[in-house]
Design a protein around this motif. Sequence first.
Motif, PDB file in Angstrom:
ATOM      1  N   ILE A  86       3.475  -4.500  -5.134  1.00 25.12           N
ATOM      2  CA  ILE A  86       2.934  -5.454  -4.164  1.00 25.12           C
ATOM      3  C   ILE A  86       1.773  -6.192  -4.830  1.00 25.12           C
ATOM      4  O   ILE A  86       0.854  -5.574  -5.359  1.00 25.12           O
ATOM      5  CB  ILE A  86       2.412  -4.750  -2.890  1.00 25.12           C
ATOM      6  CG1 ILE A  86       3.585  -4.214  -2.056  1.00 25.12           C
ATOM      7  CG2 ILE A  86       1.578  -5.717  -2.040  1.00 25.12           C
ATOM      8  CD1 ILE A  86       3.132  -3.498  -0.784  1.00 25.12           C
ATOM      9  N   THR A  87       1.859  -7.505  -4.819  1.00 23.56           N
ATOM     10  CA  THR A  87       0.702  -8.329  -5.188  1.00 23.56           C
ATOM     11  C   THR A  87       0.065  -8.770  -3.887  1.00 23.56           C
ATOM     12  O   THR A  87       0.688  -9.477  -3.086  1.00 23.56           O
ATOM     13  CB  THR A  87       1.121  -9.545  -6.027  1.00 23.56           C
ATOM     14  OG1 THR A  87       1.733  -9.091  -7.235  1.00 23.56           O
ATOM     15  CG2 THR A  87      -0.087 -10.400  -6.359  1.00 23.56           C
ATOM     16  N   LEU A  88      -1.148  -8.334  -3.684  1.00 26.07           N
ATOM     17  CA  LEU A  88      -1.830  -8.592  -2.415  1.00 26.07           C
ATOM     18  C   LEU A  88      -2.734  -9.811  -2.527  1.00 26.07           C
ATOM     19  O   LEU A  88      -3.535  -9.935  -3.446  1.00 26.07           O
ATOM     20  CB  LEU A  88      -2.681  -7.374  -2.034  1.00 26.07           C
ATOM     21  CG  LEU A  88      -3.548  -7.521  -0.777  1.00 26.07           C
ATOM     22  CD1 LEU A  88      -2.679  -7.597   0.469  1.00 26.07           C
ATOM     23  CD2 LEU A  88      -4.551  -6.372  -0.681  1.00 26.07           C
ATOM     24  N   ILE A  89      -2.565 -10.716  -1.567  1.00 28.62           N
ATOM     25  CA  ILE A  89      -3.526 -11.798  -1.383  1.00 28.62           C
ATOM     26  C   ILE A  89      -4.041 -11.645   0.040  1.00 28.62           C
ATOM     27  O   ILE A  89      -3.301 -11.853   1.010  1.00 28.62           O
ATOM     28  CB  ILE A  89      -2.903 -13.196  -1.575  1.00 28.62           C
ATOM     29  CG1 ILE A  89      -2.285 -13.302  -2.967  1.00 28.62           C
ATOM     30  CG2 ILE A  89      -3.970 -14.270  -1.374  1.00 28.62           C
ATOM     31  CD1 ILE A  89      -1.594 -14.629  -3.220  1.00 28.62           C
ATOM     32  N   ALA A  90      -5.276 -11.215   0.168  1.00 30.14           N
ATOM     33  CA  ALA A  90      -5.861 -10.973   1.489  1.00 30.14           C
ATOM     34  C   ALA A  90      -6.931 -12.007   1.756  1.00 30.14           C
ATOM     35  O   ALA A  90      -7.624 -12.463   0.848  1.00 30.14           O
ATOM     36  CB  ALA A  90      -6.461  -9.567   1.554  1.00 30.14           C
TER      37      ALA A  90
END
Length: 421
Positions: free
Chosen positions: A124-128
Amino acid sequence: MTYRPLADEIRPQTLDEVVGQRHILGENGLLRRIIKGGNIPNLIFYGPSGTGKTTVANLIARRTNRPLHRLNATTASIADIKAIIGDIGTMLAPDGVLLYLDEIQYFNKKQQQSLLEFIENGKITLIASTTENPYFYVYNAVLSRSTVFEFKPIEAADVLPAVDRGIRLMAQRLEGEAVCEDGVREHIASACGGDVRKAMNAIELLMNSARRQDGKLLVTLEDARMIAQRSAMRYDREGDDHYDILSALQKSIRGSDPDAACHYLARLLEAGDLVSACRRLMVIACEDVGLAYPQVIPIVKACVDAANMLGLPEARIPLADAALVMATAPKSNSGESAIDAALADLRRGRTGDYPRHLQNIHADSAGQEREQGYLYPHAFPHHWVRQQYLPDTLVGTRYYEYGDNKTEQAARRYWQEIKGE
């Protein structure tokens, strides 16, 4: 035809169309270079709403070959996260997923922890994104695996091109020619408070309500002011803005800037937060003016009492008086410094028994009273006599240092003369 909000329709399609954020998206901006490089790490975007966080996340998604999943932490659950995790490694997401998690501050620790394993192994590449300070609201293990970029409120000059695009697009929708009075565009750009979404919403309302005349859509400055009123206010009593305004108010008064003091007080009052304004002004009176002008404490208390009796809008007057008296008064934090130093000693275990002559006379058992040896200061010249007051272990300790203002220096000279120092 399905309705589509102007703010969504006008959303930039390239990095060059994103307004503002030059510090990270300018020609040599670090985030721009990361996006162009294509190797996207876990990212946390922090800043006010309407400043481009979601837009940039969408642009990043287009540069990856991973399926994009969107979650809003205000409504998402563990089940939603499990559903995304379930796709990883399947034909739907053989190389992992890109997860855009909006308002991550609303995920609790357990929900954030559920992502850790997959962030760690790169599935998972997270962009929060968050409107709150991530160092307070994002779980440390997630934060340590992410790069934080701050998105700042957009300057009016940068909002203006977006305003022009919005007006042109609405004119095309409505099949007319937009005719704006002088100052309309500039007012919308400045009144949105750095939030492009607010600017687009204002334009949409203005254009839809504009008077038609010979195929022209007439947009007046009066209407623009009416629609955009109060929209520049960024204020959330539970969020960072609340504490930022209070901090700015106190630091402006401490720094003896009456104009800035009025500005930040006005922002609190315009948001209707009378309670916080009153409380903070009382704190400032004691903490920042203090012994340099000790009469300021009852003065500010009287102003606060008057404000609470009057209510808004009249409360603004006594509170402004209080703020301006303190902003222009001499300053001293000697009282705060003294009590903090004494508390620090106590917490380090520096205490000791009360000197015998300071004890309550009832400390002795009946019939076993002893002479205390207490010297009554009022029985001596100048109502002072030399004797020990601190415990034996603290004799000679000094907590209070006279401030360099006129009031405290006068007290210092008075006692030096009496004590013969």
